[in-house]
Design a protein around this motif. Structure first.
Motif, PDB file in Angstrom:
ATOM      1  N   PHE A  45       0.850  -1.277  -0.048  1.00  0.00           N
ATOM      2  CA  PHE A  45       0.226   0.227   0.020  1.00  0.00           C
ATOM      3  C   PHE A  45       0.738   1.362   0.075  1.00  0.00           C
ATOM      4  CE2 PHE A  45      -4.681  -0.453   0.757  1.00  0.00           C
ATOM      5  CZ  PHE A  45      -4.707  -1.509   0.218  1.00  0.00           C
ATOM      6  N   VAL A 116      -0.539  -4.648   6.561  1.00  0.00           N
ATOM      7  CA  VAL A 116      -0.616  -3.622   7.354  1.00  0.00           C
ATOM      8  C   VAL A 116       0.420  -2.685   7.822  1.00  0.00           C
ATOM      9  CG1 VAL A 116      -1.356  -3.293   9.864  1.00  0.00           C
ATOM     10  CG2 VAL A 116      -2.417  -4.938   8.591  1.00  0.00           C
ATOM     11  N   VAL A 117       1.809  -3.392   7.665  1.00  0.00           N
ATOM     12  CA  VAL A 117       2.754  -2.781   7.721  1.00  0.00           C
ATOM     13  C   VAL A 117       3.209  -1.894   6.981  1.00  0.00           C
ATOM     14  CG1 VAL A 117       5.602  -3.215   7.828  1.00  0.00           C
ATOM     15  CG2 VAL A 117       3.980  -4.675   9.300  1.00  0.00           C
ATOM     16  N   VAL A 119       1.245  -0.328   5.386  1.00  0.00           N
ATOM     17  CA  VAL A 119       0.074   1.080   5.783  1.00  0.00           C
ATOM     18  C   VAL A 119       0.985   2.139   6.580  1.00  0.00           C
ATOM     19  CG1 VAL A 119      -1.806   2.032   6.849  1.00  0.00           C
ATOM     20  CG2 VAL A 119      -2.112   0.040   5.433  1.00  0.00           C
ATOM     21  N   GLY A 120       1.648   1.400   7.442  1.00  0.00           N
ATOM     22  CA  GLY A 120       2.678   2.411   8.317  1.00  0.00           C
ATOM     23  C   GLY A 120       3.399   3.151   7.520  1.00  0.00           C
ATOM     24  N   VAL A 121       4.397   2.232   6.650  1.00  0.00           N
ATOM     25  CA  VAL A 121       5.254   2.852   5.712  1.00  0.00           C
ATOM     26  C   VAL A 121       4.674   3.972   4.956  1.00  0.00           C
ATOM     27  CG1 VAL A 121       6.878   2.290   3.838  1.00  0.00           C
ATOM     28  CG2 VAL A 121       6.668   0.946   5.753  1.00  0.00           C
ATOM     29  N   MET A 122       3.480   3.829   4.510  1.00  0.00           N
ATOM     30  CA  MET A 122       2.801   4.966   3.653  1.00  0.00           C
ATOM     31  C   MET A 122       2.627   6.243   4.536  1.00  0.00           C
ATOM     32  SD  MET A 122      -1.181   4.634   2.335  1.00  0.00           S
ATOM     33  CE  MET A 122      -1.995   5.230   3.757  1.00  0.00           C
ATOM     34  N   PHE A 123       2.145   6.036   5.861  1.00  0.00           N
ATOM     35  CA  PHE A 123       2.207   7.178   6.740  1.00  0.00           C
ATOM     36  C   PHE A 123       3.405   7.960   6.668  1.00  0.00           C
ATOM     37  CE2 PHE A 123      -1.935   5.928   8.778  1.00  0.00           C
ATOM     38  CZ  PHE A 123      -2.457   7.483   9.158  1.00  0.00           C
ATOM     39  N   VAL A 124       4.446   7.362   7.084  1.00  0.00           N
ATOM     40  CA  VAL A 124       5.689   7.887   7.108  1.00  0.00           C
ATOM     41  C   VAL A 124       6.245   8.390   5.892  1.00  0.00           C
ATOM     42  CG1 VAL A 124       8.215   7.577   7.652  1.00  0.00           C
ATOM     43  CG2 VAL A 124       6.614   6.172   8.979  1.00  0.00           C
ATOM     44  N   ASN A 126       4.380   9.630   3.653  1.00  0.00           N
ATOM     45  CA  ASN A 126       3.252  10.666   3.312  1.00  0.00           C
ATOM     46  C   ASN A 126       3.825  11.735   3.946  1.00  0.00           C
ATOM     47  OD1 ASN A 126       0.943  12.341   3.385  1.00  0.00           O
ATOM     48  ND2 ASN A 126       0.267  10.611   2.153  1.00  0.00           N
ATOM     49  N   GLY A 127       4.055  11.796   5.218  1.00  0.00           N
ATOM     50  CA  GLY A 127       4.409  12.727   6.203  1.00  0.00           C
ATOM     51  C   GLY A 127       5.753  13.370   5.668  1.00  0.00           C
ATOM     52  N   LEU A 247      -2.093   8.981  -3.613  1.00  0.00           N
ATOM     53  CA  LEU A 247      -2.651   7.825  -2.589  1.00  0.00           C
ATOM     54  C   LEU A 247      -3.966   7.426  -3.590  1.00  0.00           C
ATOM     55  CD1 LEU A 247      -3.066   6.424  -0.052  1.00  0.00           C
ATOM     56  CD2 LEU A 247      -4.055   8.565   0.734  1.00  0.00           C
TER      57      LEU A 247
ATOM     58  N   HIS B 420       2.841  18.315   9.468  1.00  0.00           N
ATOM     59  CA  HIS B 420       2.884  17.203   8.832  1.00  0.00           C
ATOM     60  C   HIS B 420       3.528  16.106   9.357  1.00  0.00           C
ATOM     61  CE1 HIS B 420       1.098  19.553   5.544  1.00  0.00           C
ATOM     62  NE2 HIS B 420       2.059  20.067   5.260  1.00  0.00           N
ATOM     63  N   LEU B 423       2.016  12.798  10.549  1.00  0.00           N
ATOM     64  CA  LEU B 423       1.666  11.761   9.903  1.00  0.00           C
ATOM     65  C   LEU B 423       2.779  10.644  10.124  1.00  0.00           C
ATOM     66  CD1 LEU B 423       0.533  13.497   6.634  1.00  0.00           C
ATOM     67  CD2 LEU B 423      -0.660  11.958   7.987  1.00  0.00           C
ATOM     68  N   VAL B 424       4.007  11.308  10.078  1.00  0.00           N
ATOM     69  CA  VAL B 424       5.467  10.691  10.457  1.00  0.00           C
ATOM     70  C   VAL B 424       5.341  10.012  11.736  1.00  0.00           C
ATOM     71  CG1 VAL B 424       7.743  10.385  10.511  1.00  0.00           C
ATOM     72  CG2 VAL B 424       6.712  12.185   8.817  1.00  0.00           C
ATOM     73  N   LEU B 430       2.584   3.289  14.568  1.00  0.00           N
ATOM     74  CA  LEU B 430       2.245   1.918  14.175  1.00  0.00           C
ATOM     75  C   LEU B 430       3.384   1.024  13.904  1.00  0.00           C
ATOM     76  CD1 LEU B 430      -0.048   0.602  12.884  1.00  0.00           C
ATOM     77  CD2 LEU B 430       0.287   1.624  10.550  1.00  0.00           C
ATOM     78  N   LEU B 431       4.584   1.252  13.106  1.00  0.00           N
ATOM     79  CA  LEU B 431       5.457   0.327  12.786  1.00  0.00           C
ATOM     80  C   LEU B 431       6.084  -0.277  14.274  1.00  0.00           C
ATOM     81  CD1 LEU B 431       7.154   1.972   9.924  1.00  0.00           C
ATOM     82  CD2 LEU B 431       5.675   0.051   9.747  1.00  0.00           C
ATOM     83  N   LEU B 434       3.618  -2.717  16.030  1.00  0.00           N
ATOM     84  CA  LEU B 434       3.646  -3.862  15.219  1.00  0.00           C
ATOM     85  C   LEU B 434       5.005  -4.836  15.431  1.00  0.00           C
ATOM     86  CD1 LEU B 434       2.132  -2.604  11.638  1.00  0.00           C
ATOM     87  CD2 LEU B 434       1.175  -4.422  13.077  1.00  0.00           C
TER      88      LEU B 434
END
Lengths: 337, 447, 234
Positions: A45, A116-117, A119-124, A126-127, A247, B420, B423-424, B430-431, B434
């Motif tokens: 993702f 799911v992991v 998705v976390g990378v996507m967030f980072v 994106n930020g 996205l 922003h 988001l990071v 999350l990471l 997990l």
């Protein structure tokens, strides 16, 4: 007779040319998704953001080059900056694998966990992108805007309909062809490429044959990073660079990869064009086209459009649904389990 | 035997974990009340409650059954739509102008589907069958559109700056919470029918697509809920501040407390919302816990933990998954309707996948997938962090770049971009969870 | 000391032990067959020899060298070949590519070995441009064995080569395996189809519940009334 030629030119200008360029961009994006899926066995993702990241790095290098007065004449300067973008994005992919994905691969986590992991990378990502370059729209193309313009075309042919081809559209097609040819040569002819296909086909047997999984994975990320950077840059050049559009590009990209068969590179390319052409075919208003073909002086009422352009994402979705219902493995039979 | 002493303090530490974490959460909200303002603290808490309900819904899908729903945004938006359709007064002029046309067009759509099914059953040869079905569908589509388009133009032409849509049913807004759940459940049923039973990833991508389409639909179909023109002024289930301030008894009460009536009225209104939302949360929580403990819940977890074995035992895995997917989405829809109620408006452009889909996922994972209490706590904590990260990040960035001088371009850029960073932060949290605490803050109980 | 020996193997896949101290040895130029009832740990023992599961105790030696700690890839480099029972070809790749992948760890010219394998299985030569997934079961088995041979193994291990293949094709396959052994390779076969395999065996092991029950030449085991009674169906 001339009306028919005009009608064809009209369709070429507003339908075939943009859809081809868009198809190339989607195909490159879908190739990245499909390679990750084939080798690492999960739907990434974060791929949209990886593309955005690649485009961002290319833009930063483009600015640097422009600042130093380096340009490429009629071609966009971004082309010069692209190798740097590819290298940095490939590095990013290797790093995320090292820091994030490798752990789950080694513990043989479920594919959905890796999703799911991602998705976390996507967030980072994106930020980071928003932090570095901001959420605003960036136009970074320079050089000649057109290969030839509507006016040129009309002057050559004497037709009343014009045809224009943008430099960025030509570039999308040319770069995509070169890259895809190189990729297929690599996968079909080189030992490393064949070992990648072998690993994707049957991981256990590849291990038995002495293929080093870490090397295959690293090469895959390297290629995926390069493809993503190119796809993102071409899309950004052709349209414009807006971080949040990437996205929403995930949907057509995944649709393309699934339509072609997840894990199948050839399928990803065909899928990219299927999605791009369906999107444009179904949202193009055929009013003027039909007016040319119909009797003199007649025009259809309304736009004669199958679907409003607002719903172009719905097209990828409907293609996806049809494929899932009819042939879940995709046209070229990728993996379904 | 030898490891008993070492284990004992560990168990002691684990026992009060749940109340301790919830107490910490309450303290954090209290901190906002003391440090910033009580009104803000209550605003945060109300959104925490709604987030918790959404998280509960996603947890039903992920925690009970291992389904990845990437379309939370769409189901929440459908809940918001329900808010408009239930509570807003009907626009009579619009109904007179185009109501019949829209209804006819919808009927035409149903007729088309019925006709296509009839043709499909009657014809035997596959080639001619496909062609005939395609023709019927195409003809029906264009016929429906021919009816639909003029009707829509007429509706959107009725006082476009104020209405331009059909309006709702003028019912109490609380009913929209049920309607939102029902709408989301319907959409989830359709999405699940298509993509469940295939690979897990397909569900994720299909739901991502559905949510994009739902939001696009809500943005561009102005006849339905005004699209990007937004619907504002949804009726409230609680009193209005101005009415409170006008009431003599309220003013007296404020005076006796020594508070300004304006401030107190805002707090009272928010408390009313908080009470309503907490009630919904408690009911849903009770239902979820009961479901988890029931034989149904046990079966769901058995399927999640070993699908193949469950299938071999004769369980219809796909049907169970559909059930749980519809239920979870309905809960998300309820939360979506509550959100529109709290906002008092419906603004389709605010639905963004990062905020409405993936942030909810962070809540589920951080809280503890498979545990309802964990999901609720995750909803609270992550929403709190999401809101408070902004001022905190700004303050931090200000501190860090202070030596650069006020108008240094790097400082200006960093200050502009500080927002922003959350988001990071969310991604990193999350990471990390997990990787190092995949069970989340409150792990699933092994029953 | 045999060429390949596994001694006192104890281990399983994380759960209860499947191997409970069995010992297996294979000699170059000979065919060694492991038979036994379902769940006796035959395939597990073979996987243990190839390093595909972690042993709790016991050792594996190849040509006198202790390889107990080596990963499967490292064992492949040491000249061990393994043909799994199922999923033993790269379906999407051509026959020729399958064979090339078998020689992945080699850096020298592989055309000689390629010719040898095509000499052993002439049918494959005609189909070398065809994806392996499109071949019949018997030919797929040939590709699988050919792939393992491409690394010029000193030990070739086959997990139930006759599974899913008709008896006539099995006979043909076993003859080729005999040819391979005669070229100096130590061949180790795990077989459900015990009688046919033991007829071919220089040495046979009967495993029961992860332990050695009987050991002897193939002829001896076939003649042993107890073995016949319990494991060969009379």
């Amino acid at each position: 007779m001339e009306d028919i030629v005009n009608a064809v030119v009209l369709l070429t200008n507003f339908l075939v040319v943009p859809a081809t360029a868009y198809g190339c961009q989607l195909a490159l994006g879908a190739l990245g998704v499909t390679l990750v899926y084939g080798v690492l066995r999960f739907s990434n993702f974060a791929h949209g953001e990886t593309m955005a990241f690649g485009a961002m790095v290319t833009i930063l290098f483009t600015w640097l080059l422009q600042y130093q007065g380096v340009t490429l004449g009629p071609l966009p300067t971004a082309l010069l900056a692209l190798p740097a973008g590819m290298a940095v994005t490939a590095g990013l992919c290797l790093l995320t694998d090292r820091w994030v994905f490798r752990f789950y691969r080694r513990s043989r986590a479920q594919p959905v966990m890796l999703l799911v992991v991602s998705v976390g990378v996507m967030f980072v990502l994106n930020g980071i992108i928003r932090f570095v370059i901001g959420p605003a729209d960036r136009v970074f193309t320079d050089g000649a805007r057109f290969l030839f313009t509507v006016r040129d075309f009309k002057a050559w042919t004497g037709l009343s309909e014009g045809l224009a081809i943008k430099t960025t559209q030509t570039l999308s097609v040319v770069v995509a062809i070169i890259l895809v040819a190189a990729l297929f040569w690599f996968l079909e002819k080189t030992r490393t490429g064949k070992s990648m296909r072998a690993f994707s086909d049957n991981e256990d047997l590849a291990l038995l044959s002495g293929i080093n999984p870490e090397r295959v994975v690293a090469v895959t990320w390297l290629i995926v990073g390069c493809l993503a950077a190119v796809a993102g840059t071409l899309y950004g050049l052709d349209k414009s660079f807006k971080p949040f559009t990437f996205l929403s590009l995930l949907l057509p990209i995944f649709a393309a990869a699934i339509v072609g068969g997840l894990g199948n590179p050839l399928g990803a390319i065909v899928g990219g064009f299927v999605v791009a052409f369906s999107e444009v075919l179904l949202t193009y208003p055929y009013r003027k086209f039909l007016a040319y073909l119909g009797p003199e002086g007649w025009r259809p009422d309304g736009l004669v459009q199958f679907l409003s352009t607002d719903y172009k994402f719905a097209v990828s979705f409907f293609i996806l649904v049809v494929v899932l219902l009819v042939k879940p493995t995709g046209i070229f039979s990728g993996r379904s389990s | 035997m030898s490891d008993t002493p070492a284990r004992f303090p560990l168990r002691l530490a684990r026992a009060p974990r749940k109340p301790l974490l919830f107490a910490a959460m309450a303290a954090l909200i209290g901190l906002v009340g003391i440090g910033q303002s009580w009104s803000l603290a209550l605003t945060i808490m109300n959104l925490c409650l709604i987030s918790a309900i959404m998280t509960l819904g996603v947890n039903i899908q992920w925690g009970y059954a291992g389904l990845f729903n990437a379309g939370v945004m769409g189901f929440a938006a459908l809940g918001g739509l329900a808010g408009v359709l239930v509570s807003m007064p009907p626009v009579g002029a619009a109904w007179r102008a185009g109501g019949a046309g829209v209804v006819l067009a919808l009927a035409m759509g149903l007729v088309t589907i019925a006709a296509a099914m009839l043709v499909y059953r009657r014809l035997r040869r596959p080639a001619s069958r496909k062609l005939a079905v395609a023709l019927v569908v195409a003809a029906g589509y264009f016929a429906a559109r021919a009816l639909f388009e003029p009707a829509v133009r007429a509706i959107e032409g009725v006082d476009p700056s104020r209405t331009g849509y059909l309006g709702g049913f003028g019912l109490p807004v609380v009913l929209s919470w049920f309607a939102g759940g029902a709408l989301a459940a319907g959409a989830a049923w359709a999405a699940g029918k298509i993509s469940l039973g295939l690979r897990a990833d397909y569900l994720a991508i299909a739901t991502l697509g559905i949510s994009e389409i739902i939001v696009a639909f809500l943005k561009y179909e102005e006849w339905l809920a005004r699209g990007v023109k937004n619907v504002t002024g949804l009726p409230r289930p609680v009193p209005y501040e101005v009415d409170l301030q006008a009431a003599a008894r309220f003013r007296e009460w404020a005076e006796s407390l020594g508070a300004s009536p304006v401030e107190l009225s805002s707090i009272v209104v928010k408390l009313c919302y908080a009470g309503l939302f907490a009630l919904v949360l408690l009911v849903l929580m009770w239902l979820s816990e009961a479901a988890l403990r029931s034989p149904w819940g046990r079966m769901m977890r058995a399927i999640r933990d070993n699908e193949t074995a469950a299938e071999a035992m004769g369980k219809d895995v796909t049907a169970r998954h559909l059930q749980v997917f519809v239920l979870g989405s309905a809960v998300v829809g309820i939360a979506g309707a509550m959100l529109a109620t709290l906002d008092g408006q419906f603004t389709p452009t605010t639905y963004h996948p990062l905020r409405f889909t993936f942030l909810i996922w962070v809540m589920v994972i951080v809280g503890g997938s498979g545990n309802n209490w964990g999901a609720v706590l995750g909803g609270f904590m992550v929403w709190y962090a999401w809101v408070e990260a902004e001022p905190l990040g700004l303050w931090l960035m200000d501190l860090l770049t202070f030596p650069l001088g006020a108008d240094h371009p790097l400082r200006v850029h960093l200050m502009d971009s500080a927002a922003h960073m959350r988001l990071v932060v969310m991604g990193v949290v999350l990471l990390l969870v997990l990787r190092f605490a995949p069970q989340g803050l409150i792990p699933e109980e092994r029953r | 000391m045999s060429f390949l020996t596994g001694a006192d193997l104890v281990g399983g896949y994380g759960g209860p032990d499947i191997l409970r101290g069995c010992a297996i040895a294979a000699e170059r130029g000979e065919i060694t067959v492991v038979v036994g009832p379902n769940g006796a740990g035959k395939s597990t023992a073979m996987r243990a020899l190839f390093g595909m599961l972690t042993l709790r105790s016991g050792s594996v030696r190849l040509g006198g060298e202790d390889i107990t700690a080596l990963a499967p890839q490292a064992r492949a480099r040491k000249g061990m070949g393994f043909v799994p029972q199922t999923d033993n070809v790269f379906r999407s790749m051509t026959v020729q590519e399958n064979l090339e992948m078998g020689a992945f760890v080699r850096d020298d010219d592989i055309s000689g070995t390629l010719d040898e394998v095509y000499g052993l299985f002439p049918a494959l030569k005609d189909k070398r441009r065809q994806p392996a997934g499109e071949l019949s079961g018997g030919q797929r088995q040939q590709v699988a064995i050919g792939r393992a041979l491409m690394n010029r193994p000193r030990v070739l291990m086959l997990d139930e080569p006759s599974a899913g293949v008709s008896p006539i094709v099995t006979r043909e396959l076993f003859e080729r395996i005999l040819d391979i052994a005669q070229s100096g390779v130590a061949v180790l076969i795990v077989e459900q189809n015990a009688r046919q395999a033991l007829e071919l065996a220089d040495k046979g092991y009967v495993l029961v519940q992860g332990r050695n029950r009987f050991t002897g030449t193939g002829e001896m085991l076939l003649a042993n009334p107890e073995v016949r009674q319990s494991f060969l169906g009379g």
